[in-house]
Design a protein around this motif. Structure first.
Motif, PDB file in Angstrom:
ATOM      1  N   VAL A  21       0.864  -1.182   0.000  1.00 31.91           N
ATOM      2  CA  VAL A  21       0.000   0.000   0.000  1.00 31.91           C
ATOM      3  C   VAL A  21       0.901   1.232   0.000  1.00 31.91           C
ATOM      4  O   VAL A  21       1.538   1.550   1.007  1.00 31.91           O
ATOM      5  N   GLU A  22       0.952   1.905  -1.143  1.00 35.42           N
ATOM      6  CA  GLU A  22       1.859   3.045  -1.339  1.00 35.42           C
ATOM      7  C   GLU A  22       1.266   3.953  -2.399  1.00 35.42           C
ATOM      8  O   GLU A  22       0.903   3.497  -3.475  1.00 35.42           O
ATOM      9  N   ASP A  23       1.132   5.266  -2.065  1.00 29.54           N
ATOM     10  CA  ASP A  23       0.505   6.178  -3.020  1.00 29.54           C
ATOM     11  C   ASP A  23       1.471   6.689  -4.086  1.00 29.54           C
ATOM     12  O   ASP A  23       1.037   7.279  -5.077  1.00 29.54           O
ATOM     13  N   ASP A  47      -4.329   3.920  -2.151  1.00 30.52           N
ATOM     14  CA  ASP A  47      -4.954   4.786  -1.151  1.00 30.52           C
ATOM     15  C   ASP A  47      -5.575   3.919  -0.059  1.00 30.52           C
ATOM     16  O   ASP A  47      -5.649   2.694  -0.176  1.00 30.52           O
ATOM     17  N   ASP A  66       2.325   2.168   3.797  1.00 35.76           N
ATOM     18  CA  ASP A  66       2.817   3.527   3.971  1.00 35.76           C
ATOM     19  C   ASP A  66       1.943   4.271   4.968  1.00 35.76           C
ATOM     20  O   ASP A  66       0.717   4.076   5.010  1.00 35.76           O
ATOM     21  N   LEU A  69      -1.191   8.336   3.327  1.00 33.33           N
ATOM     22  CA  LEU A  69      -2.005   7.866   2.204  1.00 33.33           C
ATOM     23  C   LEU A  69      -3.211   8.782   2.024  1.00 33.33           C
ATOM     24  O   LEU A  69      -3.718   9.348   2.999  1.00 33.33           O
ATOM     25  N   ASP A  73      -5.400   7.322   6.260  1.00 34.06           N
ATOM     26  CA  ASP A  73      -3.956   7.196   6.383  1.00 34.06           C
ATOM     27  C   ASP A  73      -3.605   5.763   6.796  1.00 34.06           C
ATOM     28  O   ASP A  73      -4.476   4.930   7.055  1.00 34.06           O
ATOM     29  N   GLY A  74      -2.303   5.473   6.819  1.00 34.22           N
ATOM     30  CA  GLY A  74      -1.863   4.114   7.100  1.00 34.22           C
ATOM     31  C   GLY A  74      -2.288   3.610   8.466  1.00 34.22           C
ATOM     32  O   GLY A  74      -2.567   2.417   8.637  1.00 34.22           O
TER      33      GLY A  74
END
Length: 243
Positions: A21-23, A47, A66, A69, A73-74
């Motif tokens: 999971v990484e934007d 996201d 991450d 995001l 958020d993470g």
């Protein structure tokens, strides 16, 4: 519901599943490529809502997550995923801030890395987390004559992986539990950060000593700061009872 991004993995059907999971697509694709090369089945999400949806639908064995995001958020992603079922989480952050790290560990993350990082180290930590989960499951299933370790008011149930302080349950992440057991098996003995890295994380060099420090701080918040003694320049020791 946000669209879940799915990429071909090229991995065997029995490969362990990792959700990245990484934007930032460049970073996300680089992580996914390295993990695929290591033999993992990989999906990516860009996201928070997409990550939660992918975790629910695909049921990954581990998340590389991450902190920053869009959407959720993470930390919120970690909370939502962990509320459905426990899964190891390796958090990624662009800020080397211990407060942020402790918050992340408090919602169920098992380890963290600060950007920039090497793909070799990230892949190694993913392998370590999955091996530790397998060992923990095997240890819980193995028959034990005595599965409860008692040190004063601290009780550690190995079979159920539960901890109580003065009769009250204390929720620990898998890493926190393993760290506590490592210290508790040798009460009052001082264990160096490097020794803890090897025994708890299977990490053979000193690059993760701040990970040890952050987990110790999170553990202190949950079982009592006075129970873990710092020996400056050396490491940590578990004190069975407060003075």
């Amino acid at each position: 519901m946000a669209e879940v991004q799915v990429r071909p993995t090229g991995a065997a059907p029995t490969a362990r599943r990792v959700l990245v999971v990484e934007d930032d697509p460049t970073i996300g694709d680089a992580i996914a490529a390295r993990l695929k090369a290591e033999g993992f089945a990989v999906r990516t999400a860009g996201d928070g809502p997409a990550a939660v949806a992918a975790a629910e639908e695909w049921e990954p064995d581990l998340l590389v997550l991450d902190v920053m995001l869009p959407g959720y958020d993470g930390l919120e992603v970690c909370r939502r995923v962990q509320s459905r079922r426990p899964v190891p989480v390796l958090m990624l952050t662009a800020r080397d801030d211990e407060t942020d790290m402790l918050v992340g560990l408090g919602v169920g993350a098992d380890d963290y890395m600060t950007k920039p990082f090497s793909m070799r180290e990230l892949a190694a930590r993913v392998h370590v987390l999955l091996r530790r989960m397998e060992r923990a499951a095997a240890a819980a299933a193995a028959p034990r004559t005595t599965s409860v370790l008692r040190l004063g008011r601290l009780e550690i149930d190995h079979a159920q992986r539960r901890v109580r302080v003065a009769g009250a349950d204390v929720h620990l992440t898998p890493t926190e539990f393993d760290l506590l057991v490592c210290l508790a098996c040798r009460p009052r003995a001082v264990l160096s950060r490097e020794q803890l890295l090897v025994e708890v994380w299977d990490w053979a060099d000193a690059s993760g000593t701040r990970t040890v420090d952050s987990h110790i701080k999170a553990l202190r918040r949950k079982i009592g700061a006075e129970r873990i003694r710092t020996v400056h320049g050396v490491g940590y020791a578990l004190e069975p009872e407060a003075a």
